[in-house]
Design a protein around this motif. Sequence first.
Motif, PDB file in Angstrom:
ATOM      1  N   ALA A 198     -30.089  -9.848  22.518  1.00 14.02           N
ATOM      2  CA  ALA A 198     -29.802  -9.688  21.091  1.00 14.02           C
ATOM      3  C   ALA A 198     -29.520 -11.044  20.476  1.00 14.02           C
ATOM      4  O   ALA A 198     -28.891 -11.912  21.087  1.00 14.02           O
ATOM      5  CB  ALA A 198     -28.593  -8.772  20.894  1.00 14.02           C
ATOM      6  N   VAL A 199     -30.014 -11.203  19.250  1.00 13.35           N
ATOM      7  CA  VAL A 199     -29.748 -12.387  18.440  1.00 13.35           C
ATOM      8  C   VAL A 199     -28.778 -11.979  17.343  1.00 13.35           C
ATOM      9  O   VAL A 199     -29.100 -11.136  16.504  1.00 13.35           O
ATOM     10  CB  VAL A 199     -31.039 -12.940  17.809  1.00 13.35           C
ATOM     11  CG1 VAL A 199     -30.732 -14.154  16.942  1.00 13.35           C
ATOM     12  CG2 VAL A 199     -32.062 -13.289  18.883  1.00 13.35           C
ATOM     13  N   LEU A 200     -27.596 -12.554  17.327  1.00  7.69           N
ATOM     14  CA  LEU A 200     -26.626 -12.286  16.282  1.00  7.69           C
ATOM     15  C   LEU A 200     -26.847 -13.256  15.129  1.00  7.69           C
ATOM     16  O   LEU A 200     -27.127 -14.440  15.358  1.00  7.69           O
ATOM     17  CB  LEU A 200     -25.196 -12.423  16.811  1.00  7.69           C
ATOM     18  CG  LEU A 200     -24.637 -11.265  17.634  1.00  7.69           C
ATOM     19  CD1 LEU A 200     -25.293 -11.213  19.011  1.00  7.69           C
ATOM     20  CD2 LEU A 200     -23.121 -11.386  17.791  1.00  7.69           C
ATOM     21  N   CYS A 201     -26.712 -12.776  13.907  1.00  6.66           N
ATOM     22  CA  CYS A 201     -26.944 -13.620  12.736  1.00  6.66           C
ATOM     23  C   CYS A 201     -26.340 -12.962  11.509  1.00  6.66           C
ATOM     24  O   CYS A 201     -25.878 -11.815  11.570  1.00  6.66           O
ATOM     25  CB  CYS A 201     -28.439 -13.844  12.524  1.00  6.66           C
ATOM     26  SG  CYS A 201     -29.378 -12.307  12.279  1.00  6.66           S
ATOM     27  N   LEU A 220     -27.476 -19.428  13.158  1.00  3.26           N
ATOM     28  CA  LEU A 220     -26.930 -19.766  11.846  1.00  3.26           C
ATOM     29  C   LEU A 220     -28.004 -20.479  11.031  1.00  3.26           C
ATOM     30  O   LEU A 220     -28.953 -21.021  11.597  1.00  3.26           O
ATOM     31  CB  LEU A 220     -25.712 -20.685  11.983  1.00  3.26           C
ATOM     32  CG  LEU A 220     -24.573 -20.219  12.885  1.00  3.26           C
ATOM     33  CD1 LEU A 220     -23.513 -21.313  12.990  1.00  3.26           C
ATOM     34  CD2 LEU A 220     -23.953 -18.925  12.369  1.00  3.26           C
ATOM     35  N   SER A 221     -27.835 -20.512   9.724  1.00  2.00           N
ATOM     36  CA  SER A 221     -28.734 -21.273   8.851  1.00  2.00           C
ATOM     37  C   SER A 221     -27.920 -22.324   8.113  1.00  2.00           C
ATOM     38  O   SER A 221     -26.891 -22.004   7.514  1.00  2.00           O
ATOM     39  CB  SER A 221     -29.414 -20.359   7.823  1.00  2.00           C
ATOM     40  OG  SER A 221     -30.172 -19.344   8.456  1.00  2.00           O
ATOM     41  N   ASN A 222     -28.380 -23.572   8.168  1.00  5.26           N
ATOM     42  CA  ASN A 222     -27.677 -24.653   7.484  1.00  5.26           C
ATOM     43  C   ASN A 222     -28.691 -25.549   6.779  1.00  5.26           C
ATOM     44  O   ASN A 222     -29.423 -26.270   7.444  1.00  5.26           O
ATOM     45  CB  ASN A 222     -26.854 -25.478   8.487  1.00  5.26           C
ATOM     46  CG  ASN A 222     -25.714 -26.218   7.828  1.00  5.26           C
ATOM     47  OD1 ASN A 222     -25.363 -25.953   6.685  1.00  5.26           O
ATOM     48  ND2 ASN A 222     -25.112 -27.151   8.562  1.00  5.26           N
ATOM     49  N   HIS A 263     -28.206 -21.425  17.983  1.00  7.66           N
ATOM     50  CA  HIS A 263     -29.414 -21.874  17.295  1.00  7.66           C
ATOM     51  C   HIS A 263     -29.103 -22.079  15.825  1.00  7.66           C
ATOM     52  O   HIS A 263     -28.368 -21.285  15.222  1.00  7.66           O
ATOM     53  CB  HIS A 263     -30.522 -20.826  17.450  1.00  7.66           C
ATOM     54  CG  HIS A 263     -31.648 -20.977  16.466  1.00  7.66           C
ATOM     55  ND1 HIS A 263     -31.772 -20.191  15.327  1.00  7.66           N
ATOM     56  CD2 HIS A 263     -32.712 -21.823  16.435  1.00  7.66           C
ATOM     57  CE1 HIS A 263     -32.853 -20.540  14.659  1.00  7.66           C
ATOM     58  NE2 HIS A 263     -33.447 -21.525  15.301  1.00  7.66           N
ATOM     59  N   VAL A 264     -29.628 -23.126  15.236  1.00 12.06           N
ATOM     60  CA  VAL A 264     -29.481 -23.361  13.802  1.00 12.06           C
ATOM     61  C   VAL A 264     -30.858 -23.442  13.169  1.00 12.06           C
ATOM     62  O   VAL A 264     -31.701 -24.244  13.581  1.00 12.06           O
ATOM     63  CB  VAL A 264     -28.686 -24.646  13.506  1.00 12.06           C
ATOM     64  CG1 VAL A 264     -28.762 -24.995  12.017  1.00 12.06           C
ATOM     65  CG2 VAL A 264     -27.230 -24.478  13.927  1.00 12.06           C
ATOM     66  N   ASP A 265     -31.069 -22.568  12.181  1.00  9.87           N
ATOM     67  CA  ASP A 265     -32.262 -22.625  11.341  1.00  9.87           C
ATOM     68  C   ASP A 265     -32.012 -23.724  10.314  1.00  9.87           C
ATOM     69  O   ASP A 265     -31.228 -23.553   9.380  1.00  9.87           O
ATOM     70  CB  ASP A 265     -32.480 -21.264  10.671  1.00  9.87           C
ATOM     71  CG  ASP A 265     -33.639 -21.271   9.682  1.00  9.87           C
ATOM     72  OD1 ASP A 265     -34.213 -22.338   9.418  1.00  9.87           O
ATOM     73  OD2 ASP A 265     -33.953 -20.172   9.154  1.00  9.87           O
ATOM     74  N   GLY A 266     -32.691 -24.848  10.496  1.00  7.99           N
ATOM     75  CA  GLY A 266     -32.486 -26.004   9.626  1.00  7.99           C
ATOM     76  C   GLY A 266     -33.632 -26.228   8.668  1.00  7.99           C
ATOM     77  O   GLY A 266     -34.027 -27.377   8.442  1.00  7.99           O
ATOM     78  N   ALA A 267     -34.156 -25.155   8.086  1.00  9.71           N
ATOM     79  CA  ALA A 267     -35.218 -25.314   7.090  1.00  9.71           C
ATOM     80  C   ALA A 267     -34.765 -26.250   5.970  1.00  9.71           C
ATOM     81  O   ALA A 267     -35.567 -26.998   5.415  1.00  9.71           O
ATOM     82  CB  ALA A 267     -35.621 -23.957   6.517  1.00  9.71           C
TER      83      ALA A 267
END
Length: 346
Positions: free
Chosen positions: A79-82, A142-144, A172-176
């Motif tokens: 599972a991916v928590l977000c 997370l997204s940053n 993991h960080v989504d760094g878009a």
Amino acid sequence: MSSRAFASDNQAGVHPTVMNRMALAAEGFASAYGNDALTRQVEAQLSERFETDCSVFLVGTGTAANALALSALCPPHGAVLCHREAHIVNDECTAPEFFTGGARQVSVPGEWGKPDLAGLEYRMEQLTFRGVHSVKPSVLSLSNATEMGTIYGPGELARYGSFCRRHGLALHVDGARFANALASQAMSAAELSWKQGVDVLTLGATKGGAMAAEAVIFFNRDLAEDFGFKRKRGGHLWSKHRLLAAQFEGWLSDGLWLELARQANQLARNLADGLAEVPGISISIPVEANMVFPILPAAMAAALRDEGFEFYDWPTQPGMVRLVTSFATEEASVEDLIARARHHAE
């Protein structure tokens, strides 16, 4: 007339420096599939910017970067928590589930796009007490900057990193929009990533001035062991890889990536300040990167759209819309939107 495009930073074109680097890289011949000198140069640039040896893999889209990164961190039974507003949940068409082989995404609420730590603890308890009858929590994503335009500082990231270590999760960080998050804080890229426990960062250049360039950066290099195979099997290994690398080389050189992000961030703040003075408009979400989330009267939103302004409705709250600035947004465009909103408020 100035542009009236505020729907997304993807509406912007390519910065001239990046385009020039691509044109230079297109000349002559070079080894294919990432075995070229320019790719090695970009790998060295990123290791230097982040102050650590890291494993770097370039791809052409943010969805590919996130989904492939998660496939390296999460098994099919995981599972991916977000956060419930996360891009991986709402805007990637189950690509993470596809590339992980079926892993479940478990969303958690939280203020301003950030998952609540108490909520994460509760989810962990829910997911683990059934043992093999449930999924195995494997990753926190997370997204940053977040999807609500807010940013994580190092202290916040450290708390999430501690949570992950306590529960044996990868971070993991989504760094878009990582450049926007970094540009708004006086610190190094290292302080906003691996020093706080981030294992993998997907660094986006596309929204920040590139044509199509994203980097999957493994700070925990052990996790990258099979990633080259995953990228190839997923169809995201470019043969003319130097054209991906050229975009990053231009974007990272001479601090351009942060200069462009600061510019976009400042324009968003200017836009928010101006709209906040317009009768009938309220802004409740902090403006920390390059996105503004005002609540507009329905008649005003309709009138602005009739005049050619482009923006998305954002159903977090009734009447909320999303306005996004980019490196290519002009101050005149911001002033134009504020003026027209003021006109329709009268």
